[in-house]
Write an enzyme that holds these catalytic residues in place. Structure first.
Site, PDB file in Angstrom:
ATOM      1  N   ARG A  52      14.010  58.680 -18.891  1.00 19.27           N
ATOM      2  CA  ARG A  52      12.941  59.652 -19.201  1.00 19.27           C
ATOM      3  C   ARG A  52      11.750  59.475 -18.267  1.00 19.27           C
ATOM      4  NH1 ARG A  52       9.813  60.514 -23.710  1.00 19.27           N
ATOM      5  NH2 ARG A  52       9.642  58.307 -24.196  1.00 19.27           N
ATOM      6  N   CYS A  61       9.172  49.942  -3.505  1.00 17.73           N
ATOM      7  CA  CYS A  61       9.173  51.284  -2.889  1.00 17.73           C
ATOM      8  C   CYS A  61       8.694  51.293  -1.435  1.00 17.73           C
ATOM      9  CB  CYS A  61       8.340  52.241  -3.726  1.00 17.73           C
ATOM     10  SG  CYS A  61       6.772  51.563  -4.258  1.00 17.73           S
ATOM     11  N   GLN A 102      -0.669  54.636  -1.154  1.00 18.85           N
ATOM     12  CA  GLN A 102       0.355  54.854  -2.168  1.00 18.85           C
ATOM     13  C   GLN A 102      -0.091  55.833  -3.258  1.00 18.85           C
ATOM     14  OE1 GLN A 102       1.496  50.194  -1.630  1.00 18.85           O
ATOM     15  NE2 GLN A 102       2.463  51.118  -3.392  1.00 18.85           N
ATOM     16  N   GLY A 118       3.413  56.132  -8.170  1.00 19.68           N
ATOM     17  CA  GLY A 118       3.995  54.816  -7.924  1.00 19.68           C
ATOM     18  C   GLY A 118       3.699  53.846  -9.049  1.00 19.68           C
ATOM     19  N   ARG A 148      -3.993  52.254  -3.333  1.00 20.75           N
ATOM     20  CA  ARG A 148      -3.642  53.427  -4.142  1.00 20.75           C
ATOM     21  C   ARG A 148      -4.573  54.567  -3.734  1.00 20.75           C
ATOM     22  NH1 ARG A 148       0.782  53.347  -6.540  1.00 20.75           N
ATOM     23  NH2 ARG A 148       0.387  51.517  -7.825  1.00 20.75           N
ATOM     24  N   HIS A 150       4.650  58.002  -0.670  1.00 28.41           N
ATOM     25  CA  HIS A 150       3.811  56.947  -0.099  1.00 28.41           C
ATOM     26  C   HIS A 150       3.752  57.081   1.429  1.00 28.41           C
ATOM     27  CE1 HIS A 150       3.701  55.242  -3.976  1.00 28.41           C
ATOM     28  NE2 HIS A 150       4.516  54.222  -3.837  1.00 28.41           N
TER      29      HIS A 150
HETATM   30  N1  LIG Z   1       7.213  55.016  -9.918  1.00 33.11           N
HETATM   31  C1  LIG Z   1       7.649  54.589  -8.757  1.00 33.11           C
HETATM   32  O1  LIG Z   1       7.341  55.138  -7.708  1.00 33.11           O
HETATM   33  C2  LIG Z   1       8.555  53.383  -8.682  1.00 33.11           C
HETATM   34  C3  LIG Z   1       9.104  53.015  -7.445  1.00 33.11           C
HETATM   35  C4  LIG Z   1       9.957  51.915  -7.368  1.00 33.11           C
HETATM   36  C5  LIG Z   1      10.234  51.194  -8.513  1.00 33.11           C
HETATM   37  N2  LIG Z   1       9.673  51.556  -9.695  1.00 33.11           N
HETATM   38  C6  LIG Z   1       9.992  50.772 -10.886  1.00 33.11           C
HETATM   39  O2  LIG Z   1      10.819  51.560 -11.732  1.00 33.11           O
HETATM   40  C7  LIG Z   1      10.538  51.278 -13.098  1.00 33.11           C
HETATM   41  C8  LIG Z   1      10.202  52.552 -13.848  1.00 33.11           C
HETATM   42  O3  LIG Z   1       9.069  53.162 -13.266  1.00 33.11           O
HETATM   43  P1  LIG Z   1       8.596  54.650 -13.640  1.00 33.11           P
HETATM   44  O4  LIG Z   1       7.488  54.950 -12.724  1.00 33.11           O
HETATM   45  O5  LIG Z   1       9.743  55.568 -13.695  1.00 33.11           O
HETATM   46  O6  LIG Z   1       8.038  54.421 -15.122  1.00 33.11           O
HETATM   47  P2  LIG Z   1       7.571  55.480 -16.187  1.00 33.11           P
HETATM   48  O7  LIG Z   1       7.534  56.862 -15.647  1.00 33.11           O
HETATM   49  O8  LIG Z   1       6.286  54.961 -16.743  1.00 33.11           O
HETATM   50  O9  LIG Z   1       8.722  55.430 -17.333  1.00 33.11           O
HETATM   51  C9  LIG Z   1       9.181  54.259 -17.957  1.00 33.11           C
HETATM   52  C10 LIG Z   1       9.567  54.546 -19.420  1.00 33.11           C
HETATM   53  O10 LIG Z   1       8.408  54.856 -20.171  1.00 33.11           O
HETATM   54  C11 LIG Z   1       8.817  55.546 -21.387  1.00 33.11           C
HETATM   55  N3  LIG Z   1       7.931  56.679 -21.618  1.00 33.11           N
HETATM   56  C12 LIG Z   1       6.938  56.655 -22.520  1.00 33.11           C
HETATM   57  N4  LIG Z   1       6.262  57.799 -22.500  1.00 33.11           N
HETATM   58  C13 LIG Z   1       6.819  58.585 -21.578  1.00 33.11           C
HETATM   59  C14 LIG Z   1       6.555  59.905 -21.110  1.00 33.11           C
HETATM   60  N5  LIG Z   1       5.558  60.650 -21.590  1.00 33.11           N
HETATM   61  N6  LIG Z   1       7.319  60.411 -20.101  1.00 33.11           N
HETATM   62  C15 LIG Z   1       8.321  59.679 -19.606  1.00 33.11           C
HETATM   63  N7  LIG Z   1       8.620  58.434 -20.021  1.00 33.11           N
HETATM   64  C16 LIG Z   1       7.875  57.885 -20.998  1.00 33.11           C
HETATM   65  C17 LIG Z   1      10.267  55.983 -21.181  1.00 33.11           C
HETATM   66  O11 LIG Z   1      11.110  55.078 -21.901  1.00 33.11           O
HETATM   67  P3  LIG Z   1      11.697  55.367 -23.344  1.00 33.11           P
HETATM   68  O12 LIG Z   1      12.594  56.575 -23.287  1.00 33.11           O
HETATM   69  O13 LIG Z   1      12.468  54.135 -23.641  1.00 33.11           O
HETATM   70  O14 LIG Z   1      10.508  55.573 -24.226  1.00 33.11           O
HETATM   71  C18 LIG Z   1      10.457  55.756 -19.675  1.00 33.11           C
HETATM   72  O15 LIG Z   1      11.781  55.499 -19.356  1.00 33.11           O
HETATM   73  C19 LIG Z   1       9.410  50.219 -13.075  1.00 33.11           C
HETATM   74  O16 LIG Z   1       9.951  48.938 -13.136  1.00 33.11           O
HETATM   75  C20 LIG Z   1       8.774  50.432 -11.721  1.00 33.11           C
HETATM   76  O17 LIG Z   1       8.131  49.267 -11.242  1.00 33.11           O
HETATM   77  C21 LIG Z   1       8.858  52.640  -9.818  1.00 33.11           C
END
Ligand SMILES: NC(=O)c1ccc[n+]([C@@H]2O[C@H](COP(=O)([O-])OP(=O)(O)OC[C@H]3O[C@@H](n4cnc5c(N)ncnc54)[C@H](OP(=O)(O)O)[C@@H]3O)[C@@H](O)[C@H]2O)c1
Length: 370
Positions: free
Chosen positions: A10, A137, A164, A168, A270, A277
């Site tokens: 999600r 990333c 960035q 991110g 940031r 990025h």
């Molecule tokens: N963002 C980047 O650019 C990036 C790049 C490389 C690596 N990463 C890594 O990848 C991982 C995930 O990052 P992310 O940026 O994808 O995290 P994120 O968008 O914050 O989502 C993580 C989790 O938060 C929950 N969530 C709660 N409220 C939400 C909402 N309104 N919309 C969507 N999800 C919500 C969901 O889990 P539930 O369904 O279980 O509630 C979702 O799977 C981290 O470890 C990060 O360090 C991120």
């Protein structure tokens, strides 16, 4: 057919991954089960897999997790810490593919970016390695952009300045930047349209709004809009680096399996963009190469790299976050030899951190397994 559990789908990385997997018809070859830490029991109704709407499973149901052949998680480090070690202790022998950073330092894990280390991935698979983690990333995007300079053993050291995007940091942060944009825009629209108000007075008003108590900054702690934050992640003990800066040298050298560490350092910043990025590399080569030589080495490294000619029009149109967002292309430009040293170059690159910087290497690792 392998049974694959998706956790964190999600979130931003996860949703970009799922969209791309649907587009590439990757779900045809797997039995997919979707999990959530917060919405289990609910049915996903905004997309279907094999014409079925799926009901979410509990991401902490270890019995269910144990039955999976492969777990692909984009949930984050906290989830990985709570589940990975316990599942392995229970004797689970499946493949774990992860976007989070915390398993990257383990001996039993391999950092994956197949355009760079496919041979190594295949070797480690044959040796029975079962834990595969995407790079940080900016490291992924750097290796996609200038990995061929490393592969040709041309680099003495690199200093990186990153720019960035808010996404991110996760979905909450990206949303907060949009709220900050809206807050300023709502409050100053009447000033902007009033020709009798001096632009410097408008700038003062904006600063005032940025500092008022209702300004949305719960996640970033400070305004990002109209500003920047030269600090990403926590401080590394006994150094002056942040963890994001530390990852540059550690992860690059781990993925390249270097015999002698290539020094890499930088400042990670940031900036108030939503997605993709940018990075500026200052590189000391061990040879006196021409700009043309460097262009050719970079161009021939992979099919996603595009060299942007070093002129005003191409640079402002194609060497920007907005020109690569949602695309797999990695744009590399402003390639120039520096006046300060004949072996020193500066190079600027942009790439979508949600694609090559996070989800795409995981999708391709999953494809290798299935
Ligand atoms: N963002 C980047 O650019 C990036 C790049 C490389 C690596 N990463 C890594 O990848 C991982 C995930 O990052 P992310 O940026 O994808 O995290 P994120 O968008 O914050 O989502 C993580 C989790 O938060 C929950 N969530 C709660 N409220 C939400 C909402 N309104 N919309 C969507 N999800 C919500 C969901 O889990 P539930 O369904 O279980 O509630 C979702 O799977 C981290 O470890 C990060 O360090 C991120």
């Amino acid at each position: 057919m392998k049974t694959v559990g998706f956790i964190g789908w999600r979130g931003m990385v996860g949703s970009v991954l799922i969209k791309r997997m649907i587009k590439k018809k990757d779900f045809d070859n797997i039995n997919a089960i979707f999990f959530s830490t917060s919405q289990y029991g609910e049915t996903i109704n905004h997309f279907s897999i094999k014409n079925k709407f799926l009901t979410l499973e509990n991401a902490y149901d270890f019995k269910k997790l144990y039955e999976l052949d492969i777990i692909l998680t984009c949930q984050g480090s906290e989830y990985t810490n709570k589940v990975y070690f316990k599942l392995r202790q229970m004797g689970w022998k499946g493949y774990w593919i992860d976007a989070a950073s915390n398993l990257r330092t383990l001996k039993e894990s391999l950092i994956v970016l197949d355009p760079i280390n496919l041979k190594d991935i295949k070797q480690k698979l044959n040796l029975g390695i079962k834990t595969f983690v995407g790079c940080n990333c900016t490291v992924s995007l750097m290796l996609m952009a200038i990995g061929s300079l490393f592969k040709n053993n041309l680099i003495d050291w690199i200093f990186i300045s990153t720019y960035q995007a808010a996404s991110g940091a996760g979905s909450k942060f990206m949303k907060e930047l949009i709220l900050q944009m809206g807050y300023i825009s709502q409050n100053i629209s009447s000033f902007i349209n009033n020709s009798s108000i001096n632009i410097i007075d408008i700038e003062r008003q904006i600063s005032k709004y940025m500092n008022d108590p209702y300004f949305p900054k719960k996640n970033f702690h400070v305004p990002l809009i109209n500003s920047l934050i030269p600090w990403i992640d926590k401080k590394i003990k006994n150094t002056n680096q942040t963890k994001e800066e530390w990852k540059g040298q550690f992860e690059t050298n781990k993925i390249l399996n270097t015999k002698k560490i290539i020094p890499i350092d930088g400042t990670c910043v940031r900036i108030p963009t939503l997605r993709s990025h940018s990075q500026s590399f200052t590189i000391k080569l061990n040879k006196n190469l021409s700009v043309n030589n460097v262009n050719n080495i970079i161009l021939n490294s992979n099919k996603w790299v595009k060299i942007i000619p070093n002129n005003f029009d191409d640079t402002i149109n194609y060497l920007t976050p907005s020109s690569v967002s949602g695309k797999l292309n990695i744009h590399v430009g402003r390639i120039k030899k520096l006046n300060i040293d004949k072996n020193c170059f500066s190079i600027f690159s942009v790439g979508d951190q949600l694609l090559w910087g996070a989800s795409e290497p995981l999708r391709r690792m999953l494809k290798l397994l299935i």
